[in-house]
Design a protein around this motif. Structure first.
Motif, PDB file in Angstrom:
ATOM      1  N   ASP A   1       7.537  38.837  -2.180  1.00  0.00           N
ATOM      2  CA  ASP A   1       8.999  39.742  -0.781  1.00  0.00           C
ATOM      3  C   ASP A   1       7.688  40.158   0.224  1.00  0.00           C
ATOM      4  OD1 ASP A   1      11.267  38.799  -1.514  1.00  0.00           O
ATOM      5  OD2 ASP A   1      11.331  41.182  -2.808  1.00  0.00           O
ATOM      6  N   GLN A   2       6.238  40.492  -0.009  1.00  0.00           N
ATOM      7  CA  GLN A   2       5.865  40.779   0.496  1.00  0.00           C
ATOM      8  C   GLN A   2       4.689  39.895   1.615  1.00  0.00           C
ATOM      9  OE1 GLN A   2       3.742  43.201  -2.158  1.00  0.00           O
ATOM     10  NE2 GLN A   2       5.615  44.641  -2.421  1.00  0.00           N
ATOM     11  N   LEU A   3       4.821  38.609   1.052  1.00  0.00           N
ATOM     12  CA  LEU A   3       4.061  37.545   1.961  1.00  0.00           C
ATOM     13  C   LEU A   3       4.621  37.153   3.367  1.00  0.00           C
ATOM     14  CD1 LEU A   3       3.969  33.596  -0.600  1.00  0.00           C
ATOM     15  CD2 LEU A   3       2.171  35.810   0.150  1.00  0.00           C
ATOM     16  N   GLU A   4       3.623  37.348   4.132  1.00  0.00           N
ATOM     17  CA  GLU A   4       3.994  37.214   5.985  1.00  0.00           C
ATOM     18  C   GLU A   4       3.977  35.479   5.579  1.00  0.00           C
ATOM     19  OE1 GLU A   4       4.529  39.698   7.511  1.00  0.00           O
ATOM     20  OE2 GLU A   4       3.968  41.092   6.678  1.00  0.00           O
TER      21      GLU A   4
ATOM     22  N   PRO B   1      -3.282  18.996   2.410  1.00  0.00           N
ATOM     23  CA  PRO B   1      -2.709  18.525   3.569  1.00  0.00           C
ATOM     24  C   PRO B   1      -0.956  18.931   3.764  1.00  0.00           C
ATOM     25  CG  PRO B   1      -3.750  16.678   2.682  1.00  0.00           C
ATOM     26  CD  PRO B   1      -4.106  17.979   1.553  1.00  0.00           C
ATOM     27  N   THR B   2      -0.629  19.277   2.596  1.00  0.00           N
ATOM     28  CA  THR B   2       0.154  20.205   1.431  1.00  0.00           C
ATOM     29  C   THR B   2       0.426  21.417   2.520  1.00  0.00           C
ATOM     30  OG1 THR B   2       1.328  18.133   0.682  1.00  0.00           O
ATOM     31  CG2 THR B   2       2.467  20.901   0.448  1.00  0.00           C
ATOM     32  N   ILE B   3      -0.550  22.164   1.619  1.00  0.00           N
ATOM     33  CA  ILE B   3      -0.622  23.377   2.250  1.00  0.00           C
ATOM     34  C   ILE B   3      -1.219  24.285   3.681  1.00  0.00           C
ATOM     35  CG2 ILE B   3      -2.027  24.906   1.900  1.00  0.00           C
ATOM     36  CD1 ILE B   3      -2.672  24.360  -1.170  1.00  0.00           C
ATOM     37  N   GLU B   4      -1.833  22.629   4.358  1.00  0.00           N
ATOM     38  CA  GLU B   4      -2.270  23.328   5.612  1.00  0.00           C
ATOM     39  C   GLU B   4      -0.611  23.570   6.500  1.00  0.00           C
ATOM     40  OE1 GLU B   4      -4.103  24.552   6.929  1.00  0.00           O
ATOM     41  OE2 GLU B   4      -6.231  23.771   6.180  1.00  0.00           O
ATOM     42  N   HIS B   5       0.291  21.814   5.793  1.00  0.00           N
ATOM     43  CA  HIS B   5       1.662  21.622   6.911  1.00  0.00           C
ATOM     44  C   HIS B   5       2.071  22.916   6.498  1.00  0.00           C
ATOM     45  CE1 HIS B   5       5.008  18.941   7.183  1.00  0.00           C
ATOM     46  NE2 HIS B   5       5.783  20.190   7.011  1.00  0.00           N
ATOM     47  N   LEU B   6       2.518  23.692   5.410  1.00  0.00           N
ATOM     48  CA  LEU B   6       3.070  24.581   5.219  1.00  0.00           C
ATOM     49  C   LEU B   6       2.995  25.527   6.319  1.00  0.00           C
ATOM     50  CD1 LEU B   6       4.226  24.127   1.239  1.00  0.00           C
ATOM     51  CD2 LEU B   6       6.163  23.943   3.710  1.00  0.00           C
ATOM     52  N   ARG B   7       1.271  26.295   6.000  1.00  0.00           N
ATOM     53  CA  ARG B   7       0.501  26.880   6.792  1.00  0.00           C
ATOM     54  C   ARG B   7       1.159  27.689   8.015  1.00  0.00           C
ATOM     55  NH1 ARG B   7      -5.405  27.382   6.401  1.00  0.00           N
ATOM     56  NH2 ARG B   7      -5.643  28.703   8.123  1.00  0.00           N
TER      57      ARG B   7
ATOM     58  N   VAL C   1      10.891  24.898   6.902  1.00  0.00           N
ATOM     59  CA  VAL C   1      10.070  25.275   5.878  1.00  0.00           C
ATOM     60  C   VAL C   1       9.561  26.876   6.950  1.00  0.00           C
ATOM     61  CG1 VAL C   1       9.324  23.863   4.336  1.00  0.00           C
ATOM     62  CG2 VAL C   1       7.853  24.617   6.290  1.00  0.00           C
ATOM     63  N   THR C   2       9.726  27.454   7.987  1.00  0.00           N
ATOM     64  CA  THR C   2       9.645  28.858   8.827  1.00  0.00           C
ATOM     65  C   THR C   2      10.177  29.903   8.086  1.00  0.00           C
ATOM     66  OG1 THR C   2       8.906  27.201  10.870  1.00  0.00           O
ATOM     67  CG2 THR C   2       9.464  29.372  10.993  1.00  0.00           C
ATOM     68  N   GLY C   3       9.130  31.089   7.555  1.00  0.00           N
ATOM     69  CA  GLY C   3       9.897  31.722   7.182  1.00  0.00           C
ATOM     70  C   GLY C   3      10.237  31.155   4.839  1.00  0.00           C
ATOM     71  N   LYS C   4      10.443  30.459   5.606  1.00  0.00           N
ATOM     72  CA  LYS C   4      10.997  30.180   4.037  1.00  0.00           C
ATOM     73  C   LYS C   4      10.397  30.476   2.875  1.00  0.00           C
ATOM     74  CE  LYS C   4      15.247  28.688   5.282  1.00  0.00           C
ATOM     75  NZ  LYS C   4      15.249  26.866   5.725  1.00  0.00           N
TER      76      LYS C   4
END
Ligand code: ADP
Ligand code: MG
Length: 394
Positions: free
Chosen positions: A104-107, A42-48, A11-14
């Motif tokens: 698009d602007q999300l880091e 848990p899901t949000i932390e994983h993605l972050r 998911v990195t950068g996705k």
């Protein structure tokens, strides 16, 4: 069929669109109970941690029935930001150019929450056009909303036709727990069923008569069963002739099955449907004309508690009485307490059942509290939920 989960995708950068269930109670413009929000962490932390660009989507309430303003997700975004201690960008739209631009602007690691999905009538209609619009700002879709996975909507099923789609941590845990509950229940397997209507729960009752060792019935539904057995139930809430027919049929099936179907032997009756009504405990053979049963009685509660104590596994759905009124909350309280003390595996599902559990402060003493009521029951009934079936196979 096993489904892909977050662990199966990079998911990195996705741009990751996550369907969460943030259908939380609001009070005075604030989140009154954030259980469903913390369940998604848990899901949000994983993605972050992995640097995904996170876009969350949820429904809230029934805005289609009017007054949409009070169902905006701003209080939810504020609460999430508070819990995560980081900004959460809230959009006023669900899809379209403004959302695309903002995504698009999300880091990497940043979070955005879209507007209430049910503001758009195309959500519930599972309109392919809405799903296509959402796919324009999505690389990967994650379903983490077990509670709505029994519905084929644009944000549960439609979107999966456009982008790789996987299960989130919460969904995975729900499926695992409920799946093993059904596959190989520890015995004796005791099911406690209550709540409002028999007809809502027929299919699940039939399924439990095949799976369980004891089915303990309470709530309003027990009066339809008692009536079907030929008892008089006064002014208790019962279902029409069809409901009674169904109850009679289920009693017939139960008589042939190895599962015992247990009905209350005593109930709490009241002369009115209100907390201040006159009330008393009577045996089920002696429900007075004009009185209504609003809870199971103490003898029944003690008997059910014993069954729960001896169980290898217990599944509970539906309050035993009108727990919203204190005088009729004792039966539900006794079941909750017995489950809290039980050695067996304890699982609770159902919106009102979980709310009841919370009023007794016992939800943390269960092994699993399902975030979805209807979804949990449909899973038990058929084992397949559309929002899960639509995810990529492992
Ligand atoms: P869940 O949401 O846990 O699946 P249901 O929605 O089926 O449960 O039923 C919950 C409702 O049933 C509660 O609002 C409760 O007041 C009502 N109820 C329980 N017992 C009775 C009863 N004896 N008479 C009328 N309503 C009842
Ligand atoms: Mg309910």
């Amino acid at each position: 069929m096993p489904k892909q989960t977050l662990r199966n995708v990079d998911v990195t950068g996705k741009r990751v669109l996550v369907r969460v269930d943030f259908n939380v109670p609001l009070y005075a413009g604030r989140v009154a109970d954030d259980t469903r929000i913390t369940a998604a962490l848990p899901t949000i932390e994983h993605l972050r941690k992995r640097g995904a660009r996170i876009v969350l989507v949820s429904h809230l309430g029934r805005p289609e029935q009017g007054s949409p303003e009070k169902y905006r997700l701003d209080p939810v975004a504020a609460h999430l930001a508070h819990v995560l201690r980081m900004p959460v960008r809230k959009m006023d739209e669900l899809s379209g150019p403004a959302v695309e631009e903002a995504v698009d602007q999300l880091e990497p690691g940043e979070i955005m929450l879209l507007e209430n999905s049910r503001f758009d009538p195309r959500e519930k209609a599972n309109d392919p056009k809405l799903a296509a619009e959402m796919a324009r700002f999505t690389d990967i879709f994650v379903n983490d909303a077990f509670g709505v996975s029994h519905r084929a909507h644009a944000t549960t099923v439609g979107i999966t036709e456009h982008v790789p789609s996987v299960a989130g941590m919460l969904l995975e845990r729900e499926l695992h727990t409920l799946g093993s509950l059904l596959a190989a229940p520890r015995r004796p397997f005791v099911v406690v069923l209550g709540g409002a209507k028999v007809s809502d729960k027929i299919a699940v009752i039939e399924r439990f008569l095949e799976l369980a060792d004891s089915l303990l019935v309470g709530g309003a539904m027990c009066f339809t069963f008692l009536l079907a057995r030929g008892l008089s139930v006064g002014s208790s809430k019962v279902e029409g002739p069809e409901g009674i027919e169904v109850a009679r049929r289920l009693l017939g099936i139960a008589a042939e099955s190895r599962c015992e179907l247990v009905l209350p032997t005593d109930v709490v009756v009241a002369d009115e449907f209100k907390a201040e009504a006159a009330s008393k405990v009577v045996s089920v053979e002696e429900i007075p004309e004009g009185w209504m049963g609003l809870d199971i009685g103490p003898r029944t509660a003690a008997h059910y508690a014993e069954k729960i104590a001896e169980a290898g596994e217990v599944f509970w759905n539906g309050p035993m009485g009108v727990f919203e009124m204190e005088p009729f909350a004792h039966g539900t309280g006794a079941i909750a307490q017995a489950m809290a003390e039980a050695d067996g595996l304890t699982v609770v599902g159902g919106g009102d059942s979980v709310a009841a559990l919370r009023t007794f402060g016992l939800e943390h003493r269960m092994d699993h509290v399902s975030t979805g009521g209807g979804a949990a029951l449909e899973f038990v009934e058929g084992g397949v939920l559309p929002g899960v079936a639509a995810l990529a196979d492992l």
